[in-house]
Design an enzyme around this catalytic site. Structure first.
Site, PDB file in Angstrom:
ATOM      1  N   GLU A  76       0.815  -1.215   0.000  1.00 32.40           N
ATOM      2  CA  GLU A  76       0.000   0.000   0.000  1.00 32.40           C
ATOM      3  C   GLU A  76       0.849   1.266   0.000  1.00 32.40           C
ATOM      4  O   GLU A  76       0.402   2.329   0.438  1.00 32.40           O
ATOM      5  CB  GLU A  76      -0.941   0.009   1.207  1.00 32.40           C
ATOM      6  CG  GLU A  76      -1.864  -1.182   1.311  1.00 32.40           C
ATOM      7  CD  GLU A  76      -2.812  -1.329   0.129  1.00 32.40           C
ATOM      8  OE1 GLU A  76      -2.772  -0.487  -0.797  1.00 32.40           O
ATOM      9  OE2 GLU A  76      -3.582  -2.301   0.135  1.00 32.40           O
ATOM     10  N   HIS A  95      -2.542   2.468   8.587  1.00 29.73           N
ATOM     11  CA  HIS A  95      -3.543   1.647   7.901  1.00 29.73           C
ATOM     12  C   HIS A  95      -3.691   0.340   8.663  1.00 29.73           C
ATOM     13  O   HIS A  95      -2.699  -0.330   8.950  1.00 29.73           O
ATOM     14  CB  HIS A  95      -3.112   1.366   6.464  1.00 29.73           C
ATOM     15  CG  HIS A  95      -3.928   0.303   5.787  1.00 29.73           C
ATOM     16  ND1 HIS A  95      -5.307   0.313   5.768  1.00 29.73           N
ATOM     17  CD2 HIS A  95      -3.555  -0.820   5.110  1.00 29.73           C
ATOM     18  CE1 HIS A  95      -5.749  -0.740   5.097  1.00 29.73           C
ATOM     19  NE2 HIS A  95      -4.709  -1.444   4.709  1.00 29.73           N
ATOM     20  N   HIS A  97      -6.525  -3.229   9.501  1.00 28.98           N
ATOM     21  CA  HIS A  97      -7.722  -3.994   9.183  1.00 28.98           C
ATOM     22  C   HIS A  97      -8.542  -4.182  10.468  1.00 28.98           C
ATOM     23  O   HIS A  97      -8.946  -5.292  10.804  1.00 28.98           O
ATOM     24  CB  HIS A  97      -7.350  -5.344   8.573  1.00 28.98           C
ATOM     25  CG  HIS A  97      -6.721  -5.248   7.223  1.00 28.98           C
ATOM     26  ND1 HIS A  97      -6.449  -6.350   6.448  1.00 28.98           N
ATOM     27  CD2 HIS A  97      -6.317  -4.178   6.489  1.00 28.98           C
ATOM     28  CE1 HIS A  97      -5.884  -5.969   5.302  1.00 28.98           C
ATOM     29  NE2 HIS A  97      -5.801  -4.649   5.315  1.00 28.98           N
ATOM     30  N   TYR A 116     -21.023  12.747  18.668  1.00 29.30           N
ATOM     31  CA  TYR A 116     -20.278  13.968  18.349  1.00 29.30           C
ATOM     32  C   TYR A 116     -18.793  13.730  18.120  1.00 29.30           C
ATOM     33  O   TYR A 116     -18.117  14.501  17.437  1.00 29.30           O
ATOM     34  CB  TYR A 116     -20.493  15.026  19.435  1.00 29.30           C
ATOM     35  CG  TYR A 116     -19.756  14.787  20.730  1.00 29.30           C
ATOM     36  CD1 TYR A 116     -18.457  15.254  20.912  1.00 29.30           C
ATOM     37  CD2 TYR A 116     -20.359  14.105  21.787  1.00 29.30           C
ATOM     38  CE1 TYR A 116     -17.772  15.046  22.096  1.00 29.30           C
ATOM     39  CE2 TYR A 116     -19.688  13.892  22.968  1.00 29.30           C
ATOM     40  CZ  TYR A 116     -18.395  14.356  23.119  1.00 29.30           C
ATOM     41  OH  TYR A 116     -17.731  14.137  24.292  1.00 29.30           O
ATOM     42  N   HIS A 158     -12.035  -3.745   3.011  1.00 32.37           N
ATOM     43  CA  HIS A 158     -10.593  -3.733   3.216  1.00 32.37           C
ATOM     44  C   HIS A 158     -10.213  -3.334   4.644  1.00 32.37           C
ATOM     45  O   HIS A 158      -9.692  -4.156   5.383  1.00 32.37           O
ATOM     46  CB  HIS A 158      -9.962  -2.769   2.203  1.00 32.37           C
ATOM     47  CG  HIS A 158      -8.479  -2.787   2.154  1.00 32.37           C
ATOM     48  ND1 HIS A 158      -7.766  -2.471   1.011  1.00 32.37           N
ATOM     49  CD2 HIS A 158      -7.541  -3.046   3.111  1.00 32.37           C
ATOM     50  CE1 HIS A 158      -6.466  -2.574   1.251  1.00 32.37           C
ATOM     51  NE2 HIS A 158      -6.306  -2.907   2.527  1.00 32.37           N
ATOM     52  N   TYR A 211      -9.759  22.101  21.112  1.00 36.65           N
ATOM     53  CA  TYR A 211      -9.646  20.910  21.956  1.00 36.65           C
ATOM     54  C   TYR A 211      -8.180  20.501  22.095  1.00 36.65           C
ATOM     55  O   TYR A 211      -7.457  20.374  21.111  1.00 36.65           O
ATOM     56  CB  TYR A 211     -10.458  19.759  21.358  1.00 36.65           C
ATOM     57  CG  TYR A 211     -10.279  18.451  22.073  1.00 36.65           C
ATOM     58  CD1 TYR A 211     -10.587  18.328  23.424  1.00 36.65           C
ATOM     59  CD2 TYR A 211      -9.785  17.338  21.400  1.00 36.65           C
ATOM     60  CE1 TYR A 211     -10.433  17.129  24.088  1.00 36.65           C
ATOM     61  CE2 TYR A 211      -9.621  16.126  22.064  1.00 36.65           C
ATOM     62  CZ  TYR A 211      -9.950  16.029  23.400  1.00 36.65           C
ATOM     63  OH  TYR A 211      -9.780  14.837  24.049  1.00 36.65           O
TER      64      TYR A 211
END
Length: 226
Positions: A76, A95, A97, A116, A158, A211
């Site tokens: 990837e 990334h 799974h 929220y 994916h 925040y």
């Protein structure tokens, strides 16, 4: 070997993903910005056996090198390269799974504003990018579109992506998005959740601008996520 400490941080973060339960085996991958390019995890290497020497260096043209012989960049790498090349606000890409994110992605569902905290990913929803074969430029293109104005997205059939200033923040966001996916999935077992409207999400997004910033605490009007 350049950036030895950052390479080790990538290894540690990869192991942390699995320990946190947001990834399994060798399925996830990481990318981090460095001068003139990025560092990415190698393809098909167990995190428990991975070392700093296994981390692959790439430039933004896709040329790569690795201190360890026989290592190739994650399949990837297009996503990591394209995100970091096109987003100056991003320093790291995670990334995974993750179970609940992947479950929703198999339904091609966005995660709507049922809570929220969806705003933590930068918008009023978390989009699901259309399906494309793993490791392809098409998948990267789909992800980039889903990430417009966002710091996280799902990848259909994916997994998920989370972006951050650094690895620590990208991993924290990945954990938050998986938590939201799990909450949404559980709510769907009972019925369709009541969604917050655009006006409320706009208020939340405005509060999220301050925040976690101590210098703005006095003016934040309680803008914190519990």
């Amino acid at each position: 070997m350049d950036h030895p400490e950052l390479r080790q941080e990538i290894v540690d973060t990869a192991r942390r993903m699995n320990a946190l339960g947001i990834n399994q085996g060798t399925s996830g991958n990481l990318g981090v910005r460095v001068e003139g390019g990025l560092l990415v995890t190698p393809s098909g290497v167990l995190y428990e056996a991975m070392t700093a020497e296994d981390i692959v260096a790439m430039d933004f043209d896709g040329n790569w090198s690795c201190p360890a012989a026989g290592r190739r960049p994650t399949s990837e790498w297009h996503i990591h390269r394209d995100v970091l090349a096109g987003r100056d606000d991003v320093g790291a890409v995670v990334h995974t799974h993750a179970m609940f994110c992947t479950t929703l992605s198999c339904l091609h569902r966005d995660i709507p504003p049922f809570h929220y905290m969806i705003a933590v990913a930068g918008g009023s929803d978390i989009r699901c990018a259309p399906y494309a074969t793993f490791g392809t430029r098409e998948l990267s293109d789909n992800a980039l579109k889903a990430l417009e104005g966002r710091k996280a997205c799902l990848l259909a059939n994916h997994g998920m992506l989370a972006l951050g200033d650094n690895l620590q923040k990208a991993l924290a966001l990945a954990v938050e998005v998986e938590t939201l996916a799990a909450q949404y999935w559980r709510a769907l077992q009972i019925g369709e959740p009541v969604l917050l409207d655009e006006a409320e999400m706009a208020r939340v997004l405005e509060k999220f601008k301050t925040y976690g910033k101590p210098e703005a605490a006095a003016d934040s009007e309680g803008a914190k996520a519990d």
